[in-house]
Design a protein around this motif. Structure first.
Motif, PDB file in Angstrom:
ATOM      1  N   ARG A   1      51.710 -12.447  10.707  1.00 49.26           N
ATOM      2  CA  ARG A   1      50.582 -12.652  11.602  1.00 49.26           C
ATOM      3  C   ARG A   1      49.323 -12.900  10.791  1.00 49.26           C
ATOM      4  O   ARG A   1      49.208 -12.469   9.649  1.00 49.26           O
ATOM      5  CB  ARG A   1      50.393 -11.460  12.539  1.00 49.26           C
ATOM      6  CG  ARG A   1      49.966 -10.164  11.858  1.00 49.26           C
ATOM      7  CD  ARG A   1      49.957  -9.021  12.862  1.00 49.26           C
ATOM      8  NE  ARG A   1      49.518  -7.764  12.260  1.00 49.26           N
ATOM      9  CZ  ARG A   1      49.544  -6.595  12.886  1.00 49.26           C
ATOM     10  NH1 ARG A   1      49.990  -6.520  14.152  1.00 49.26           N
ATOM     11  NH2 ARG A   1      49.132  -5.504  12.278  1.00 49.26           N
ATOM     12  N   GLN A   2      48.395 -13.608  11.437  1.00 47.48           N
ATOM     13  CA  GLN A   2      47.123 -13.901  10.805  1.00 47.48           C
ATOM     14  C   GLN A   2      46.018 -13.737  11.833  1.00 47.48           C
ATOM     15  O   GLN A   2      45.974 -14.464  12.833  1.00 47.48           O
ATOM     16  CB  GLN A   2      47.098 -15.303  10.207  1.00 47.48           C
ATOM     17  CG  GLN A   2      45.873 -15.590   9.382  1.00 47.48           C
ATOM     18  CD  GLN A   2      46.023 -16.845   8.548  1.00 47.48           C
ATOM     19  OE1 GLN A   2      46.872 -17.694   8.800  1.00 47.48           O
ATOM     20  NE2 GLN A   2      45.200 -16.972   7.521  1.00 47.48           N
ATOM     21  N   ALA A   3      45.147 -12.792  11.576  1.00 44.88           N
ATOM     22  CA  ALA A   3      43.985 -12.569  12.436  1.00 44.88           C
ATOM     23  C   ALA A   3      42.815 -13.395  11.904  1.00 44.88           C
ATOM     24  O   ALA A   3      42.793 -13.762  10.720  1.00 44.88           O
ATOM     25  CB  ALA A   3      43.632 -11.087  12.440  1.00 44.88           C
ATOM     26  N   PRO A   4      41.836 -13.700  12.756  1.00 41.95           N
ATOM     27  CA  PRO A   4      40.685 -14.493  12.320  1.00 41.95           C
ATOM     28  C   PRO A   4      39.997 -13.873  11.104  1.00 41.95           C
ATOM     29  O   PRO A   4      39.711 -12.672  11.095  1.00 41.95           O
ATOM     30  CB  PRO A   4      39.769 -14.481  13.544  1.00 41.95           C
ATOM     31  CG  PRO A   4      40.692 -14.274  14.694  1.00 41.95           C
ATOM     32  CD  PRO A   4      41.765 -13.371  14.187  1.00 41.95           C
ATOM     33  N   GLY A   5      39.786 -14.681  10.079  1.00 44.20           N
ATOM     34  CA  GLY A   5      39.100 -14.212   8.893  1.00 44.20           C
ATOM     35  C   GLY A   5      39.932 -13.375   7.942  1.00 44.20           C
ATOM     36  O   GLY A   5      39.417 -12.854   6.951  1.00 44.20           O
ATOM     37  N   LYS A   6      41.221 -13.247   8.243  1.00 45.39           N
ATOM     38  CA  LYS A   6      42.090 -12.431   7.392  1.00 45.39           C
ATOM     39  C   LYS A   6      43.251 -13.256   6.861  1.00 45.39           C
ATOM     40  O   LYS A   6      43.572 -14.313   7.381  1.00 45.39           O
ATOM     41  CB  LYS A   6      42.620 -11.228   8.178  1.00 45.39           C
ATOM     42  CG  LYS A   6      41.548 -10.241   8.589  1.00 45.39           C
ATOM     43  CD  LYS A   6      42.173  -8.996   9.187  1.00 45.39           C
ATOM     44  CE  LYS A   6      41.109  -7.957   9.534  1.00 45.39           C
ATOM     45  NZ  LYS A   6      41.714  -6.725  10.096  1.00 45.39           N
TER      46      LYS A   6
ATOM     47  N   GLU B   1      43.858  -4.329  17.431  1.00 41.08           N
ATOM     48  CA  GLU B   1      44.015  -4.814  16.057  1.00 41.08           C
ATOM     49  C   GLU B   1      45.314  -5.578  15.823  1.00 41.08           C
ATOM     50  O   GLU B   1      45.516  -6.138  14.739  1.00 41.08           O
ATOM     51  CB  GLU B   1      43.900  -3.664  15.049  1.00 41.08           C
ATOM     52  CG  GLU B   1      44.777  -2.472  15.338  1.00 41.08           C
ATOM     53  CD  GLU B   1      44.032  -1.370  16.072  1.00 41.08           C
ATOM     54  OE1 GLU B   1      43.275  -1.679  17.019  1.00 41.08           O
ATOM     55  OE2 GLU B   1      44.233  -0.183  15.716  1.00 41.08           O
ATOM     56  N   ASP B   2      46.192  -5.610  16.810  1.00 45.15           N
ATOM     57  CA  ASP B   2      47.400  -6.436  16.722  1.00 45.15           C
ATOM     58  C   ASP B   2      47.116  -7.890  17.115  1.00 45.15           C
ATOM     59  O   ASP B   2      47.994  -8.746  16.979  1.00 45.15           O
ATOM     60  CB  ASP B   2      48.496  -5.884  17.635  1.00 45.15           C
ATOM     61  CG  ASP B   2      49.012  -4.524  17.192  1.00 45.15           C
ATOM     62  OD1 ASP B   2      49.203  -3.664  18.073  1.00 45.15           O
ATOM     63  OD2 ASP B   2      49.213  -4.335  15.981  1.00 45.15           O
ATOM     64  N   THR B   3      45.907  -8.147  17.598  1.00 46.40           N
ATOM     65  CA  THR B   3      45.537  -9.503  17.979  1.00 46.40           C
ATOM     66  C   THR B   3      45.596 -10.436  16.782  1.00 46.40           C
ATOM     67  O   THR B   3      44.976 -10.166  15.748  1.00 46.40           O
ATOM     68  CB  THR B   3      44.127  -9.523  18.590  1.00 46.40           C
ATOM     69  OG1 THR B   3      44.136  -8.762  19.800  1.00 46.40           O
ATOM     70  CG2 THR B   3      43.682 -10.944  18.875  1.00 46.40           C
ATOM     71  N   ALA B   4      46.351 -11.513  16.921  1.00 41.80           N
ATOM     72  CA  ALA B   4      46.539 -12.461  15.819  1.00 41.80           C
ATOM     73  C   ALA B   4      47.417 -13.603  16.298  1.00 41.80           C
ATOM     74  O   ALA B   4      47.997 -13.545  17.397  1.00 41.80           O
ATOM     75  CB  ALA B   4      47.210 -11.767  14.632  1.00 41.80           C
ATOM     76  N   VAL B   5      47.507 -14.629  15.463  1.00 39.61           N
ATOM     77  CA  VAL B   5      48.539 -15.640  15.656  1.00 39.61           C
ATOM     78  C   VAL B   5      49.782 -15.154  14.909  1.00 39.61           C
ATOM     79  O   VAL B   5      49.700 -14.810  13.725  1.00 39.61           O
ATOM     80  CB  VAL B   5      48.097 -17.014  15.119  1.00 39.61           C
ATOM     81  CG1 VAL B   5      49.226 -18.030  15.291  1.00 39.61           C
ATOM     82  CG2 VAL B   5      46.851 -17.500  15.846  1.00 39.61           C
TER      83      VAL B   5
END
Length: 120
Positions: free
Chosen positions: A38-43, A88-92
């Motif tokens: 997974r990839q969260a914005p800015g991470k 915090e699990d929000t991501a692609v």
């Protein structure tokens, strides 16, 4: 040609559940490891869970006891059951499959990603 396609993302409230699916198709001889990232914005992209063809699994510490990875070898499909979801699990979420087309070498294939948003 090999295709890896994810499905099942969406919007869910904190504490809710989602199930992601990922199917590999095309010129496949065997699939070794399958996993979710997974990839969260800015991470940076991070590993979430993985499963071998024999069923051995591993998980990121942040999702242990909440997420379960499973696999249907006959369907070349991997699943990620996500429970007790947190913002915090929000991501692609991306699926990865390590695939051989018939030789002894394997190549990593990636899906296009599916958005998971945890929000009230």
């Amino acid at each position: 040609q090999v295709q890896v396609v994810e499905s099942g993302g969406g919007l869910v409230q904190p504490g809710g559940s989602l199930r992601l699916s990922c199917a590999a198709s095309g010129s496949i001889f065997s699939i070794n490891r399958m996993g979710w990232y997974r990839q969260a914005p800015g991470k940076q992209r991070e590993s979430v869970a993985a499963i071998t063809s024999g069923g051995s699994t591993n998980y990121a510490d942040s999702v242990k006891e909440r997420f379960v990875i499973s696999r249907d070898n006959a369907k070349n499909t991997v699943y990620l059951q996500m429970n007790s979801l947190k913002p915090e699990d929000t991501a692609v979420y991306y699926c990865n499959a390590r695939i051989s087309g018939g030789g002894i070498s394997y190549k990593d294939y990636w899906g296009q990603g599916t958005q998971v948003t945890v929000s009230s």
